[in-house]
Design a protein around this motif. Sequence first.
Motif, PDB file in Angstrom:
ATOM      1  N   LEU A   5       0.827  -1.267  -0.111  1.00  0.00           N
ATOM      2  CA  LEU A   5       0.010   0.022  -0.065  1.00  0.00           C
ATOM      3  C   LEU A   5       0.770   1.302  -0.078  1.00  0.00           C
ATOM      4  CD1 LEU A   5      -2.868   1.338   0.327  1.00  0.00           C
ATOM      5  CD2 LEU A   5      -2.514   1.444   2.708  1.00  0.00           C
ATOM      6  N   ILE A   6       0.482   2.142  -0.985  1.00  0.00           N
ATOM      7  CA  ILE A   6       1.348   3.260  -0.999  1.00  0.00           C
ATOM      8  C   ILE A   6       0.337   4.648  -1.007  1.00  0.00           C
ATOM      9  CG2 ILE A   6       3.071   4.964  -2.704  1.00  0.00           C
ATOM     10  CD1 ILE A   6       4.006   2.144  -3.693  1.00  0.00           C
ATOM     11  N   GLU A   7       0.688   5.605  -0.284  1.00  0.00           N
ATOM     12  CA  GLU A   7      -0.064   6.898  -0.483  1.00  0.00           C
ATOM     13  C   GLU A   7       0.965   7.988  -0.416  1.00  0.00           C
ATOM     14  OE1 GLU A   7      -3.692   8.590   2.060  1.00  0.00           O
ATOM     15  OE2 GLU A   7      -1.995   9.149   2.779  1.00  0.00           O
ATOM     16  N   LEU A   8       0.707   8.989  -1.316  1.00  0.00           N
ATOM     17  CA  LEU A   8       1.368  10.193  -1.620  1.00  0.00           C
ATOM     18  C   LEU A   8       0.676  11.343  -1.342  1.00  0.00           C
ATOM     19  CD1 LEU A   8       3.281   9.208  -4.909  1.00  0.00           C
ATOM     20  CD2 LEU A   8       4.086   8.885  -2.642  1.00  0.00           C
ATOM     21  N   TRP A 148       7.096  18.209  -7.147  1.00  0.00           N
ATOM     22  CA  TRP A 148       5.761  17.701  -7.029  1.00  0.00           C
ATOM     23  C   TRP A 148       4.680  18.787  -7.402  1.00  0.00           C
ATOM     24  CZ3 TRP A 148       5.550  12.681  -7.092  1.00  0.00           C
ATOM     25  CH2 TRP A 148       4.378  11.819  -7.007  1.00  0.00           C
ATOM     26  N   VAL A 149       3.631  18.304  -7.900  1.00  0.00           N
ATOM     27  CA  VAL A 149       2.766  18.906  -8.310  1.00  0.00           C
ATOM     28  C   VAL A 149       2.200  20.111  -7.285  1.00  0.00           C
ATOM     29  CG1 VAL A 149       0.654  17.794  -7.748  1.00  0.00           C
ATOM     30  CG2 VAL A 149       0.368  19.009  -9.528  1.00  0.00           C
ATOM     31  N   ARG A 150       2.163  19.890  -6.186  1.00  0.00           N
ATOM     32  CA  ARG A 150       1.956  20.595  -4.996  1.00  0.00           C
ATOM     33  C   ARG A 150       2.958  19.955  -3.910  1.00  0.00           C
ATOM     34  NH1 ARG A 150       0.151  22.987  -8.427  1.00  0.00           N
ATOM     35  NH2 ARG A 150      -2.237  23.890  -8.546  1.00  0.00           N
ATOM     36  N   PRO A 151       3.088  20.756  -2.585  1.00  0.00           N
ATOM     37  CA  PRO A 151       4.052  20.363  -1.910  1.00  0.00           C
ATOM     38  C   PRO A 151       3.492  18.925  -1.405  1.00  0.00           C
ATOM     39  CG  PRO A 151       3.785  22.789  -1.527  1.00  0.00           C
ATOM     40  CD  PRO A 151       2.692  22.158  -2.543  1.00  0.00           C
ATOM     41  N   LEU A 152       4.674  18.002  -1.329  1.00  0.00           N
ATOM     42  CA  LEU A 152       4.478  16.705  -0.672  1.00  0.00           C
ATOM     43  C   LEU A 152       4.530  16.675   0.980  1.00  0.00           C
ATOM     44  CD1 LEU A 152       3.647  13.712  -1.646  1.00  0.00           C
ATOM     45  CD2 LEU A 152       6.120  13.634  -2.159  1.00  0.00           C
ATOM     46  N   HIS A 153       3.512  16.088   1.533  1.00  0.00           N
ATOM     47  CA  HIS A 153       3.625  16.103   3.042  1.00  0.00           C
ATOM     48  C   HIS A 153       4.192  14.760   3.660  1.00  0.00           C
ATOM     49  CE1 HIS A 153       2.074  20.064   3.332  1.00  0.00           C
ATOM     50  NE2 HIS A 153       0.614  19.849   3.084  1.00  0.00           N
ATOM     51  N   SER A 154       3.514  13.802   3.105  1.00  0.00           N
ATOM     52  CA  SER A 154       3.719  12.461   3.754  1.00  0.00           C
ATOM     53  C   SER A 154       3.605  11.240   2.936  1.00  0.00           C
ATOM     54  CB  SER A 154       2.965  12.311   4.750  1.00  0.00           C
ATOM     55  OG  SER A 154       1.603  11.890   4.387  1.00  0.00           O
ATOM     56  N   ILE A 155       4.454  10.518   2.914  1.00  0.00           N
ATOM     57  CA  ILE A 155       4.381   9.210   2.192  1.00  0.00           C
ATOM     58  C   ILE A 155       4.046   8.090   3.126  1.00  0.00           C
ATOM     59  CG2 ILE A 155       5.906   7.604   0.750  1.00  0.00           C
ATOM     60  CD1 ILE A 155       7.571   9.963   0.065  1.00  0.00           C
ATOM     61  N   LEU A 156       2.818   7.288   2.747  1.00  0.00           N
ATOM     62  CA  LEU A 156       2.676   6.110   3.399  1.00  0.00           C
ATOM     63  C   LEU A 156       3.049   4.956   2.629  1.00  0.00           C
ATOM     64  CD1 LEU A 156      -0.604   5.109   5.062  1.00  0.00           C
ATOM     65  CD2 LEU A 156       0.164   3.676   3.613  1.00  0.00           C
ATOM     66  N   ASP A 169      11.380   0.996   4.467  1.00  0.00           N
ATOM     67  CA  ASP A 169      12.389   1.876   4.973  1.00  0.00           C
ATOM     68  C   ASP A 169      12.906   2.690   3.630  1.00  0.00           C
ATOM     69  OD1 ASP A 169      14.465   3.207   6.093  1.00  0.00           O
ATOM     70  OD2 ASP A 169      16.010   1.593   6.163  1.00  0.00           O
ATOM     71  N   LEU A 170      12.337   3.926   3.897  1.00  0.00           N
ATOM     72  CA  LEU A 170      12.381   4.753   2.519  1.00  0.00           C
ATOM     73  C   LEU A 170      12.248   6.348   3.259  1.00  0.00           C
ATOM     74  CD1 LEU A 170      12.440   5.507  -0.400  1.00  0.00           C
ATOM     75  CD2 LEU A 170       9.689   5.353  -0.388  1.00  0.00           C
ATOM     76  N   GLU A 171      13.284   7.083   2.436  1.00  0.00           N
ATOM     77  CA  GLU A 171      13.301   8.513   2.901  1.00  0.00           C
ATOM     78  C   GLU A 171      13.531   9.433   1.586  1.00  0.00           C
ATOM     79  OE1 GLU A 171      15.719  11.887   5.194  1.00  0.00           O
ATOM     80  OE2 GLU A 171      15.352   9.822   6.084  1.00  0.00           O
ATOM     81  N   ILE A 172      12.611  10.301   1.353  1.00  0.00           N
ATOM     82  CA  ILE A 172      12.628  11.132  -0.013  1.00  0.00           C
ATOM     83  C   ILE A 172      12.704  12.461   0.308  1.00  0.00           C
ATOM     84  CG2 ILE A 172      11.972  11.597  -2.359  1.00  0.00           C
ATOM     85  CD1 ILE A 172      10.421   8.759  -2.177  1.00  0.00           C
ATOM     86  N   ASP A 173      13.785  13.030   0.069  1.00  0.00           N
ATOM     87  CA  ASP A 173      14.025  14.443   0.194  1.00  0.00           C
ATOM     88  C   ASP A 173      13.460  14.845   1.749  1.00  0.00           C
ATOM     89  OD1 ASP A 173      15.097  16.768  -1.504  1.00  0.00           O
ATOM     90  OD2 ASP A 173      13.240  17.624  -1.221  1.00  0.00           O
ATOM     91  N   GLY A 174      13.948  14.372   2.665  1.00  0.00           N
ATOM     92  CA  GLY A 174      13.648  14.239   4.023  1.00  0.00           C
ATOM     93  C   GLY A 174      12.206  14.055   4.471  1.00  0.00           C
ATOM     94  N   ILE A 175      11.291  13.345   3.798  1.00  0.00           N
ATOM     95  CA  ILE A 175      10.237  12.838   3.960  1.00  0.00           C
ATOM     96  C   ILE A 175      10.428  11.331   4.176  1.00  0.00           C
ATOM     97  CG2 ILE A 175       7.777  12.397   3.383  1.00  0.00           C
ATOM     98  CD1 ILE A 175       7.946  15.018   1.351  1.00  0.00           C
ATOM     99  N   GLY A 178       5.956   6.280   6.164  1.00  0.00           N
ATOM    100  CA  GLY A 178       5.469   5.748   7.556  1.00  0.00           C
ATOM    101  C   GLY A 178       4.026   5.069   7.284  1.00  0.00           C
ATOM    102  N   ASP A 179       3.468   4.704   8.118  1.00  0.00           N
ATOM    103  CA  ASP A 179       2.098   3.879   8.106  1.00  0.00           C
ATOM    104  C   ASP A 179       1.071   4.727   8.402  1.00  0.00           C
ATOM    105  OD1 ASP A 179       2.490   3.970  10.883  1.00  0.00           O
ATOM    106  OD2 ASP A 179       2.242   1.912  11.203  1.00  0.00           O
ATOM    107  N   THR A 180       1.334   6.130   8.408  1.00  0.00           N
ATOM    108  CA  THR A 180       0.099   6.988   8.878  1.00  0.00           C
ATOM    109  C   THR A 180      -0.190   8.040   7.609  1.00  0.00           C
ATOM    110  OG1 THR A 180       1.575   8.583   9.683  1.00  0.00           O
ATOM    111  CG2 THR A 180       0.801   7.184  11.078  1.00  0.00           C
ATOM    112  N   THR A 181      -1.565   8.242   7.795  1.00  0.00           N
ATOM    113  CA  THR A 181      -2.070   9.356   6.952  1.00  0.00           C
ATOM    114  C   THR A 181      -3.147  10.424   7.729  1.00  0.00           C
ATOM    115  OG1 THR A 181      -3.274   9.481   4.768  1.00  0.00           O
ATOM    116  CG2 THR A 181      -4.110   7.721   6.207  1.00  0.00           C
ATOM    117  N   ARG A 182      -3.795  11.143   6.911  1.00  0.00           N
ATOM    118  CA  ARG A 182      -4.562  11.899   7.661  1.00  0.00           C
ATOM    119  C   ARG A 182      -6.126  11.650   6.752  1.00  0.00           C
ATOM    120  NH1 ARG A 182      -2.508  15.445  11.145  1.00  0.00           N
ATOM    121  NH2 ARG A 182      -0.289  15.469  11.380  1.00  0.00           N
ATOM    122  N   GLY A 183      -7.233  12.089   7.501  1.00  0.00           N
ATOM    123  CA  GLY A 183      -8.475  12.101   6.775  1.00  0.00           C
ATOM    124  C   GLY A 183      -8.797  13.461   6.133  1.00  0.00           C
TER     125      GLY A 183
END
Length: 684
Positions: A5-8, A148-156, A169-175, A178-183
Motif C-alpha cells: 500500500l502506497i499513499e502520496l 511535485w505538483v503541490r508540496p508533498l507532505h507524507s508518504i505511506l 524503509d524509505l526517505e525522499i527529500d527528508g520525507i 510511515g504507516d500514517t495518513t490523515r483524513g
Amino acid sequence: MAHLLIELFSEEIPARMQARAAEDLKKRMTDGLVEAGLTYASAGAFHTPRRLALSVEGLLDGAPAKREERKGPRVDAPQKAIEGFLRSTGLTREDLQVRDEKKGQVYVAVIETPGRPADAIVAEVLEQVVRNFPWPKSMRWGAGDLRWVRPLHSILCILSAEDGHRVVDLEIDGIRAGDTTRGHRFLAPDAFSVTGFDDYAAKLARAKVMLSAQDRADHIWADATTAAFAQGLEVVEDAALLSEVAGLVEWPVVLMGRIGEDFLHLPPEVLQTSMREHQKFFSVRDPKSGQIVRFVTVANRTTADDGATILSGNQKVLSARLSDARFFWDNDLRVAKSDLGAWAKALENVTFHNKLGTLADRVARVQALSREIAPVVGADPEQAALAAGLAKADLTSEMVYEFPELQGLMGRYYIAAAGHPEEVAAVAQDHYSPLGPSDDVPTAPLSVVVALADKLDVLAGFWSIDEKPTGSKDPFALRRAALGVIRLLLTSGLRMQLTTVLGALPEDKAADLVAFIHDRLKVYLRDQGIRHDVIDACLAMPGSDDFTLLVNRANALADFLKTDDGENLLQGFKRANNILAQAEAKDGVEYSYGADVKYAETDEEKALFAALDTADAQIAPAMQAEDFAAAMSAMAALRAPIDGFFEAVQVNAESQVIRRNRLNLLSRIRTICLGVADLTRIEG
C-alpha cells in the motif's frame, strides 16, 4: 505473498491531473517491480484532491536469485566487439569464460544476480517514480530539490501479510515513509495509522474521505438528481463537469440553490455555461419550459446549518457572475436589433491568417461559394449569401468574447432577434457542424450550403498557400474539415463535382486537395465496413470527385462481391485479364476489338458471345442511369458463361485467327467489367 500500500499525501492536486497521475503511479510502480523480479496478482490506483494511492495485491516477498549466461564474440574477434560485449554485461575480461565451439573459442558471460527482499525493491522503485513523476506542471518548495505538483507532505508505504505489516524503509527529500495518513482537512484532520488497504479504505471513510473518484461522482449525481426530482426538475447532464467536481472534494455534500428572478430570462445555454465555467455548478432545468431555474453546487464538508451559509455565499457570487452575463446579453441584443451589420463589419479588424486575410475576407469568400452551391442543394442563392454573411457576426459580440464556446449559438439568437427568418438564424449555429465523427450533421438546406462552403473555403484557402497537414500535425483542423465535407455530402445525398467547385484553385492543387479528401473518405468508409480495395476500385473510375456517386458505386460493388456470383465472376475476370495481359505483352499488340461470333467453334464460346451482348445491352443503360445494383446484377449473369468458356475452350488455339478472336472475346469481358468498376484493384 505480500500486499503493498502506497499513499502520496500532498496539498490539493488540480482535478484535471488526478486520474492521469493515479494511472502513471500504477504503471510506473508495477512496471518497475516486475522489471526487478517482483510479480503481483493485481493492482488498483486511487485519487482524491490530496492523495494518490496504490494497492498491489499478491506481491512476491522477494526477487529470486538469477543466473544468466550470455554468449559473446569469438576470442579472436576485433577488440571493439569484445569491449562492446563487456560494456553490455558490466563485466571485465577476467570475469568471462572461454568455451570451445565448432567454429572456435568464444567468450561467455555468466551474470549472477543475488535475490533481494521486496522492501528494498519497493523502496528503490518508489523513489525513482516519485523523483521522476511526469506531472504536466510541478514545483519545488522549501530547501529541497524534489519536484511535485503541490508540496508533498507524507508518504505511506507498507507491506502487509498475515503476520502483520511493516513500513518500507524509505526517505525522499527528508520525507520518511510511515504507516500514517490523515483524513478530511476540516472534518477529521488528525493522523491515524493503517495496517493494509482494507483498513486504510475503512478508516478513510470514517475520516470523511471517499477514496474512489467513481464513488464520489456517483454520490454527487444521485443526490443531485434526487433533489431535483423532488421539485419536479431535472439536472442537465454534464459528464466532464461531474468528473471535475468529483476531483475537487473528498467528502461531497450536494446543495441546491435558486437562480435570481432577474436572470431567468437569459438563454439557458448562457446560464449553463456561466455557471459551469466560473462556479463549477450543475444546471437544473424545468422540463416543461426548458428554462434553467436552479443550480447544484457541491461542498467539501458538512456544516451545522446544513450548508445554508455555503449556499448563501455561492448565490451571492453567482448573482455577480450572472449580472455580467445579463449585461452582455442586454447590450448584444440592442446591437443586434439596431445594427447587426456593425458586427459583421468589425470582422475586418480580425485577422484570419496573414496569407488569407481577415475574417471579413473569409466571410466574403464563403458568401460567394454559398451562392454557387445553393442551387445544387435546392436553396435560394441570395438567402444563402445572406446567411453566410451573418453566420460569423457574433464573433465580435460581448457574450462570445466572454464565452467563446457559445459562438454560433449566440449568433442564432441575435440574428433571430434582428428579425431574420429562423432558417437564416439557424445557419449561425449549424454551419460549424459537423465538428467530429459523432457530431450531428445539419440537414436544413441553407445550413448545408453554408456549412459546405465554410469547410471548402478553409480547405481551398490553406491548399492555395501550401499549408497542408503533415504527419500527425494538423494545426488548422483540415482533416476534420475534410471529414465534415464528406459527411455533409453523403448525409444530404448531394451530387456535386468537387473539382468544379474548387475551380478557383490551380488544377494541380485542386486535384491534390480532392486526393486528400479521398484519403479521409477511405478512412470513413472503412469504418462503415467497406474494404479498402473496393474503395480503390471505385476511386479509379470517372467521376470520383462526386462523392455520392462514388459511395453508391462502392456500396453496390461491396454487396456484389459478398455473393457467390460476385466472387466467382471476379475470379473469371482476373483469369481473362491475366491471359489477355500475357498475350498482349508477348504479341506487342492490344486486343481490344474485332471479336466475331462466326469464328466461334464451341457452344460454350457462342454462349459467351450471346451473354456478353445481353450484359452489354443491360449494363450500358444501367450505368447511364447510375443504377449500380442493376449493372452488378447484369454482370453477375456472366459468371456461368465465363466459367463454361474456360472449362471447354483453349484460348491459345493453333489457328491464329481463332486465337485472336478468342483474345478479343476476353477483351470484351475486360471492357464490360471495367466499365462498372476497376476490378483489377480487388484483392483475391
